[in-house]
Design a protein around this motif. Sequence first.
Motif, PDB file in Angstrom:
ATOM      1  N   SER A  27      19.516   2.812  -1.340  1.00  0.00           N
ATOM      2  CA  SER A  27      19.643   3.602  -2.711  1.00  0.00           C
ATOM      3  C   SER A  27      19.452   4.977  -2.520  1.00  0.00           C
ATOM      4  O   SER A  27      18.352   5.325  -1.610  1.00  0.00           O
ATOM      5  N   PRO A  28      19.830   5.810  -3.239  1.00  0.00           N
ATOM      6  CA  PRO A  28      19.886   7.472  -2.956  1.00  0.00           C
ATOM      7  C   PRO A  28      18.350   7.785  -3.515  1.00  0.00           C
ATOM      8  O   PRO A  28      18.007   7.111  -4.421  1.00  0.00           O
ATOM      9  N   ALA A  29      17.695   8.691  -2.842  1.00  0.00           N
ATOM     10  CA  ALA A  29      16.482   9.086  -3.224  1.00  0.00           C
ATOM     11  C   ALA A  29      16.622   9.800  -4.902  1.00  0.00           C
ATOM     12  O   ALA A  29      17.738  10.497  -4.900  1.00  0.00           O
ATOM     13  N   GLY A  30      15.787   9.695  -5.627  1.00  0.00           N
ATOM     14  CA  GLY A  30      15.800  10.388  -6.832  1.00  0.00           C
ATOM     15  C   GLY A  30      14.807  11.021  -7.126  1.00  0.00           C
ATOM     16  O   GLY A  30      13.641  11.217  -6.319  1.00  0.00           O
ATOM     17  N   ARG A  40       0.818  -1.167  -0.084  1.00  0.00           N
ATOM     18  CA  ARG A  40      -0.023  -0.050  -0.099  1.00  0.00           C
ATOM     19  C   ARG A  40       1.008   1.195   0.076  1.00  0.00           C
ATOM     20  O   ARG A  40       0.586   2.223  -0.769  1.00  0.00           O
ATOM     21  N   CYS A  41       1.965   1.170   0.759  1.00  0.00           N
ATOM     22  CA  CYS A  41       2.846   2.638   0.832  1.00  0.00           C
ATOM     23  C   CYS A  41       3.370   2.475  -0.525  1.00  0.00           C
ATOM     24  O   CYS A  41       3.580   3.709  -1.095  1.00  0.00           O
ATOM     25  N   VAL A  42       3.830   1.794  -1.186  1.00  0.00           N
ATOM     26  CA  VAL A  42       4.375   1.573  -2.546  1.00  0.00           C
ATOM     27  C   VAL A  42       3.611   2.090  -3.395  1.00  0.00           C
ATOM     28  O   VAL A  42       3.793   3.008  -4.252  1.00  0.00           O
ATOM     29  N   ALA A  43       2.507   1.521  -3.422  1.00  0.00           N
ATOM     30  CA  ALA A  43       1.368   2.232  -4.421  1.00  0.00           C
ATOM     31  C   ALA A  43       0.992   3.663  -4.381  1.00  0.00           C
ATOM     32  O   ALA A  43       0.947   4.312  -5.452  1.00  0.00           O
ATOM     33  N   THR A  44       1.212   4.178  -3.196  1.00  0.00           N
ATOM     34  CA  THR A  44       1.162   5.493  -3.026  1.00  0.00           C
ATOM     35  C   THR A  44       2.049   6.226  -3.367  1.00  0.00           C
ATOM     36  O   THR A  44       2.038   7.398  -4.250  1.00  0.00           O
ATOM     37  N   ALA A  45       3.182   5.894  -3.088  1.00  0.00           N
ATOM     38  CA  ALA A  45       4.388   6.476  -3.745  1.00  0.00           C
ATOM     39  C   ALA A  45       4.576   6.168  -5.178  1.00  0.00           C
ATOM     40  O   ALA A  45       5.044   7.540  -5.678  1.00  0.00           O
ATOM     41  N   GLU A  46       4.279   5.480  -5.956  1.00  0.00           N
ATOM     42  CA  GLU A  46       4.270   5.280  -7.269  1.00  0.00           C
ATOM     43  C   GLU A  46       3.299   6.259  -7.976  1.00  0.00           C
ATOM     44  O   GLU A  46       3.655   6.950  -8.822  1.00  0.00           O
ATOM     45  N   ALA A  47       2.136   6.241  -7.474  1.00  0.00           N
ATOM     46  CA  ALA A  47       1.172   7.172  -7.846  1.00  0.00           C
ATOM     47  C   ALA A  47       1.571   8.690  -7.524  1.00  0.00           C
ATOM     48  O   ALA A  47       1.357   9.616  -8.376  1.00  0.00           O
ATOM     49  N   ALA A  48       2.128   8.721  -6.594  1.00  0.00           N
ATOM     50  CA  ALA A  48       2.577  10.408  -6.235  1.00  0.00           C
ATOM     51  C   ALA A  48       3.614  10.640  -7.528  1.00  0.00           C
ATOM     52  O   ALA A  48       3.814  11.840  -7.981  1.00  0.00           O
ATOM     53  N   ARG A  62      13.329  -1.293   5.205  1.00  0.00           N
ATOM     54  CA  ARG A  62      12.436  -2.340   4.384  1.00  0.00           C
ATOM     55  C   ARG A  62      11.630  -1.143   3.656  1.00  0.00           C
ATOM     56  O   ARG A  62      11.531  -1.511   2.545  1.00  0.00           O
ATOM     57  N   LEU A  63      11.240  -0.224   4.325  1.00  0.00           N
ATOM     58  CA  LEU A  63      10.573   0.759   3.582  1.00  0.00           C
ATOM     59  C   LEU A  63      11.472   1.555   2.533  1.00  0.00           C
ATOM     60  O   LEU A  63      11.021   1.752   1.395  1.00  0.00           O
ATOM     61  N   VAL A  64      12.582   1.919   2.903  1.00  0.00           N
ATOM     62  CA  VAL A  64      13.477   2.668   1.919  1.00  0.00           C
ATOM     63  C   VAL A  64      13.872   1.755   0.810  1.00  0.00           C
ATOM     64  O   VAL A  64      13.909   2.116  -0.284  1.00  0.00           O
ATOM     65  N   ASP A  65      14.040   0.447   1.121  1.00  0.00           N
ATOM     66  CA  ASP A  65      14.341  -0.649   0.024  1.00  0.00           C
ATOM     67  C   ASP A  65      13.249  -0.634  -0.991  1.00  0.00           C
ATOM     68  O   ASP A  65      13.263  -0.574  -2.320  1.00  0.00           O
ATOM     69  N   ALA A  66      11.816  -0.529  -0.376  1.00  0.00           N
ATOM     70  CA  ALA A  66      10.769  -0.533  -1.500  1.00  0.00           C
ATOM     71  C   ALA A  66      10.524   0.743  -2.013  1.00  0.00           C
ATOM     72  O   ALA A  66       9.859   0.528  -3.293  1.00  0.00           O
ATOM     73  N   ILE A  67      11.130   1.910  -1.705  1.00  0.00           N
ATOM     74  CA  ILE A  67      10.645   3.164  -2.052  1.00  0.00           C
ATOM     75  C   ILE A  67      12.091   3.865  -2.229  1.00  0.00           C
ATOM     76  O   ILE A  67      12.209   4.743  -1.307  1.00  0.00           O
ATOM     77  N   PRO A  68      12.833   3.544  -3.139  1.00  0.00           N
ATOM     78  CA  PRO A  68      14.227   4.241  -3.114  1.00  0.00           C
ATOM     79  C   PRO A  68      14.034   5.692  -3.498  1.00  0.00           C
ATOM     80  O   PRO A  68      15.233   6.171  -3.321  1.00  0.00           O
TER      81      PRO A  68
END
Length: 253
Positions: free
Chosen positions: A250-253, A181-189, A209-215
Amino acid sequence: MTVLSVNLNKIAVLRNSRGEDEPDIGRACDCVVAAGAGGVTVHPRPDQRHVRPDDVRALAARIARRVEFNIEGNAFAPARGSYPGLIALVREVRPEQVTLVPDGDAQITSDHGFDLDADTASLRPLIAELRALGARVSLFVDAGTTALGRAADIGADRVEIYTGPYAKAFAAGDVDEELERCVATAEAARTAGLGVNAGHDLNQANLGRLVDAIPFLAEVSIGHALIGEALYDGLAATVQNYLRILRSRSPAG
């Protein structure tokens, strides 16, 4: 690298419990900045249960653009006593970021995001005013929210994903659904052109775990757990522990 913004509300809670001046929130601010935090977060509320307007003013002067200053709050809450209202406070101190949160006095802590179906019309002029004051504007949203084009349409720059349910699921050992659910929101954003922040109940165990999933996560705001962990390990050491977790991802992009 994802920016760590340290929320200092709990320092103010401890201080207010005695009605005196210790622990010193300014000294805590200096400590987390010296330890390498990229931001400082506060969440003043009209009932002044923790961070007060004078704290916000003093911290803004103390930070003096060394790191980002993020003020969270409910812009719909009216002025009360010495609390001038969120926008008036922002007008005084000009933080780099304002995170709008739909909270009220009855909530112990923030526990849900905006309903963008219901709230966009009322948020639009507030966001415009905050951006005119030079602030980046982030909207607090629930994990699983994907209709984020409207957040971009009304002028928001970022969203902050409410990670409380993720943290609870992680602690229970059944995190996959909430993480998705967090990843889906991040990708939509990201698709909507918005930056992505995250916060609430994040700690050293669940952050990686969260940062790995949303780099591409731009910022995490962490207060309650970090201050609790600092009781055992020290404030500077705890900030550095979090930074090591973020640097290893991974660094934020």
